[in-house]
Scaffold this active site. Structure first.
Site, PDB file in Angstrom:
ATOM      1  N   GLU A  92      38.009   2.971  84.518  1.00  0.00           N
ATOM      2  CA  GLU A  92      36.820   2.716  83.698  1.00  0.00           C
ATOM      3  C   GLU A  92      37.180   2.504  82.233  1.00  0.00           C
ATOM      4  O   GLU A  92      38.136   3.080  81.723  1.00  0.00           O
ATOM      5  CB  GLU A  92      35.867   3.908  83.791  1.00  0.00           C
ATOM      6  N   CYS A 105      36.962   2.701  74.680  1.00  0.00           N
ATOM      7  CA  CYS A 105      37.467   3.944  75.247  1.00  0.00           C
ATOM      8  C   CYS A 105      38.224   3.557  76.511  1.00  0.00           C
ATOM      9  O   CYS A 105      37.632   3.054  77.464  1.00  0.00           O
ATOM     10  CB  CYS A 105      36.302   4.876  75.562  1.00  0.00           C
ATOM     11  N   CYS A 112      43.460  11.857  87.500  1.00  0.00           N
ATOM     12  CA  CYS A 112      44.061  12.801  86.546  1.00  0.00           C
ATOM     13  C   CYS A 112      44.417  14.060  87.308  1.00  0.00           C
ATOM     14  O   CYS A 112      43.754  14.422  88.282  1.00  0.00           O
ATOM     15  CB  CYS A 112      43.036  13.122  85.455  1.00  0.00           C
ATOM     16  N   CYS A 116      40.371  19.836  84.852  1.00  0.00           N
ATOM     17  CA  CYS A 116      39.273  20.423  84.059  1.00  0.00           C
ATOM     18  C   CYS A 116      38.006  20.491  84.916  1.00  0.00           C
ATOM     19  O   CYS A 116      37.645  19.531  85.589  1.00  0.00           O
ATOM     20  CB  CYS A 116      39.015  19.593  82.793  1.00  0.00           C
ATOM     21  N   CYS A 119      35.009  17.844  84.586  1.00  0.00           N
ATOM     22  CA  CYS A 119      35.357  16.433  84.439  1.00  0.00           C
ATOM     23  C   CYS A 119      35.401  15.701  85.784  1.00  0.00           C
ATOM     24  O   CYS A 119      36.048  16.155  86.726  1.00  0.00           O
ATOM     25  CB  CYS A 119      36.710  16.324  83.739  1.00  0.00           C
ATOM     26  N   CYS A 333      33.223   9.412  81.336  1.00  0.00           N
ATOM     27  CA  CYS A 333      34.294   8.805  82.106  1.00  0.00           C
ATOM     28  C   CYS A 333      34.520   9.460  83.452  1.00  0.00           C
ATOM     29  O   CYS A 333      34.395  10.650  83.614  1.00  0.00           O
ATOM     30  CB  CYS A 333      35.567   8.758  81.300  1.00  0.00           C
TER      31      CYS A 333
HETATM   32  N1  SAH Z   1      42.691  13.865  79.181  1.00  0.00           N
HETATM   33  C1  SAH Z   1      42.305  13.677  77.817  1.00  0.00           C
HETATM   34  C2  SAH Z   1      41.453  12.457  77.560  1.00  0.00           C
HETATM   35  C3  SAH Z   1      40.366  12.109  78.544  1.00  0.00           C
HETATM   36  S1  SAH Z   1      38.910  13.090  78.579  1.00  0.00           S
HETATM   37  C4  SAH Z   1      41.637  14.928  77.292  1.00  0.00           C
HETATM   38  O1  SAH Z   1      41.462  15.862  78.043  1.00  0.00           O
HETATM   39  O2  SAH Z   1      41.332  14.987  76.099  1.00  0.00           O
HETATM   40  C5  SAH Z   1      38.018  12.719  77.102  1.00  0.00           C
HETATM   41  C6  SAH Z   1      37.153  13.867  76.618  1.00  0.00           C
HETATM   42  O3  SAH Z   1      35.978  14.022  77.430  1.00  0.00           O
HETATM   43  C7  SAH Z   1      37.843  15.216  76.635  1.00  0.00           C
HETATM   44  O4  SAH Z   1      37.515  15.926  75.467  1.00  0.00           O
HETATM   45  C8  SAH Z   1      37.228  15.878  77.859  1.00  0.00           C
HETATM   46  O5  SAH Z   1      37.366  17.260  77.837  1.00  0.00           O
HETATM   47  C9  SAH Z   1      35.802  15.387  77.765  1.00  0.00           C
HETATM   48  N2  SAH Z   1      35.013  15.446  78.985  1.00  0.00           N
HETATM   49  C10 SAH Z   1      35.384  15.212  80.249  1.00  0.00           C
HETATM   50  N3  SAH Z   1      34.352  15.339  81.092  1.00  0.00           N
HETATM   51  C11 SAH Z   1      33.288  15.652  80.339  1.00  0.00           C
HETATM   52  C12 SAH Z   1      31.913  15.908  80.628  1.00  0.00           C
HETATM   53  N4  SAH Z   1      31.464  15.876  81.872  1.00  0.00           N
HETATM   54  N5  SAH Z   1      31.084  16.177  79.590  1.00  0.00           N
HETATM   55  C13 SAH Z   1      31.552  16.211  78.318  1.00  0.00           C
HETATM   56  N6  SAH Z   1      32.827  15.982  77.985  1.00  0.00           N
HETATM   57  C14 SAH Z   1      33.689  15.718  78.990  1.00  0.00           C
END
Ligand code: SAH
Length: 347
Positions: A92, A105, A112, A116, A119, A333
């Site tokens: 994406e 972006c 990944c 987390c 995510c 994302c």
């Molecule tokens: N792996 C990297 C970059 C991709 S995620 C990282 O962790 O920073 C980009 C951002 O979106 C990160 O800050 C991540 O924690 C956040 N993120 C992911 N899923 C999310 C969600 N459902 N709501 C809000 N932020 C989210």
């Protein structure tokens, strides 16, 4: 034999390749221009190149050029793409419009492995790394589609950029090259969940990009529940790495803080966060979490986000609330790719 991605060669790499192929050095720059300035997607479009060379390239290489599998446009102008790669995998890319320009972006991996809890991108693990050229091609394809120059990049799409370090470094070299689309490092942000040794490795490169840390919690108990990476690199180690990064590069880091109702959004937590990062001159971006399927997390309401922000500001920490662009098109994302994979019964 599978073909190599010609779009993934830095100018230096392409120069070495031309030498290997017995070509004069100036061909490297010409081909780099075709790929990264004129954004061609076929070797046959490189009209100033000898036919024999083009045939050789055609045989062993391909140009990264993702196909638009789905496209969604939000009322606020945000555009989200589901791109299909040469091997059928999907990633994406999101285009956001700000007063200072157009931001892309981009994704850095297919899936990944960081895990987390909030995510969508990590739910089925990592399939593979993206090549440098596949990261750049997201920008080229989106730029052609919207007909506007992309001026800023955030590495905040699917994937953990520091888990694909070498390809991301090549991507940065390609995308910031004056012989390419020439997007300056100061217009690029790299976001990481906190892979400490790689933060140190990045610092050594002394790039002028903005390093953004997905912190989301000020202590190990809270952060480990949200982000498994914290078990390997706990908060104290992460903050120490950020301080070293600032020291080495002279650039301030910024922190992402996604707010989850009842988990990391209390006034006491705001105070703990302020105490942790005060004095670093760092900026905190607050954003209510975007709830994804299969997660029990819900978003902090706007009023409480505001209150959390004022508390941080009062305690001397600079914090802003991120505008939620594209929330009507599931632009967080990973969500689009998951929908598509579910339909097709894939990872
Ligand atoms: N792996 C990297 C970059 C991709 S995620 C990282 O962790 O920073 C980009 C951002 O979106 C990160 O800050 C991540 O924690 C956040 N993120 C992911 N899923 C999310 C969600 N459902 N709501 C809000 N932020 C989210």
């Amino acid at each position: 034999m599978s073909k190599n991605c010609i779009s993934s060669y830095t100018l230096e790499g392409l120069t070495a390749l031309m030498k290997e192929l017995g070509q004069p050095a100036f061909r490297a720059k010409q081909i780099f221009h075709w790929l990264h300035q004129k954004l061609v997607t076929e070797f046959s479009a490189m009209t100033d190149q000898p036919k024999a060379l083009l045939a050789k390239l055609e045989e062993g290489y391909y140009i990264a050029a993702p196909a638009i599998a789905r496209r969604q446009q939000s009322k606020d102008g945000t555009v989200k793409y589901l791109f299909a790669l040469a091997d059928g995998n999907c990633i994406e890319t999101v285009i956001m419009r700000y007063h200072y320009g157009v931001t892309a972006c981009v994704s850095t991996q297919v899936g990944c492995r960081m895990g987390c809890r909030f995510c969508a991108s990590t739910q089925a693990g990592r399939v593979r790394n993206l090549e440098a050229g596949e990261i750049a091609a997201q920008i080229y394809a989106a730029q052609k589609d919207i007909g506007e120059r992309i001026s800023h990049i955030v590495l905040m799409g699917i994937g953990e950029p520091l888990d694909n370090f070498d390809n991301v470094m090549d991507f940065l070299s390609i995308i910031s090259s004056p012989d390419g689309v020439n997007i300056g490092m100061r217009n690029i942000s790299l976001s990481t969940c906190g892979v400490v040794p790689m933060i140190d490795k990045l610092a050594e490169k002394k790039l002028q990009l903005t390093l953004s840390i997905s912190l989301h919690a000020p202590n190990d108990e809270m952060r480990s529940k949200m982000m498994p990476v914290n078990d390997a690199y706990p908060v104290a180690q992460l903050i120490a790495a950020c301080r070293r990064y600032q020291e080495t590069t002279g650039r301030r880091v910024s922190f992402e803080y996604s707010m989850v109702r009842g988990v990391n959004d209390s006034p006491a937590t705001a105070k703990e966060l302020a105490a942790l990062i005060r004095g670093m001159g760092a900026h905190v971006n607050l954003i209510p979490i975007n709830p994804v399927d299969g997660s029990s997390y819900s978003a902090t309401d706007a009023e409480n986000v505001k209150r959390f922000q004022s508390l941080l500001t009062d305690l001397g920490v600079n914090a802003t609330v991120r505008r939620r662009l594209g929330s009507d098109i599931s632009a967080s994302c990973g969500q689009l790719r998951r929908e598509e994979a579910a339909k097709e019964g894939r990872k």
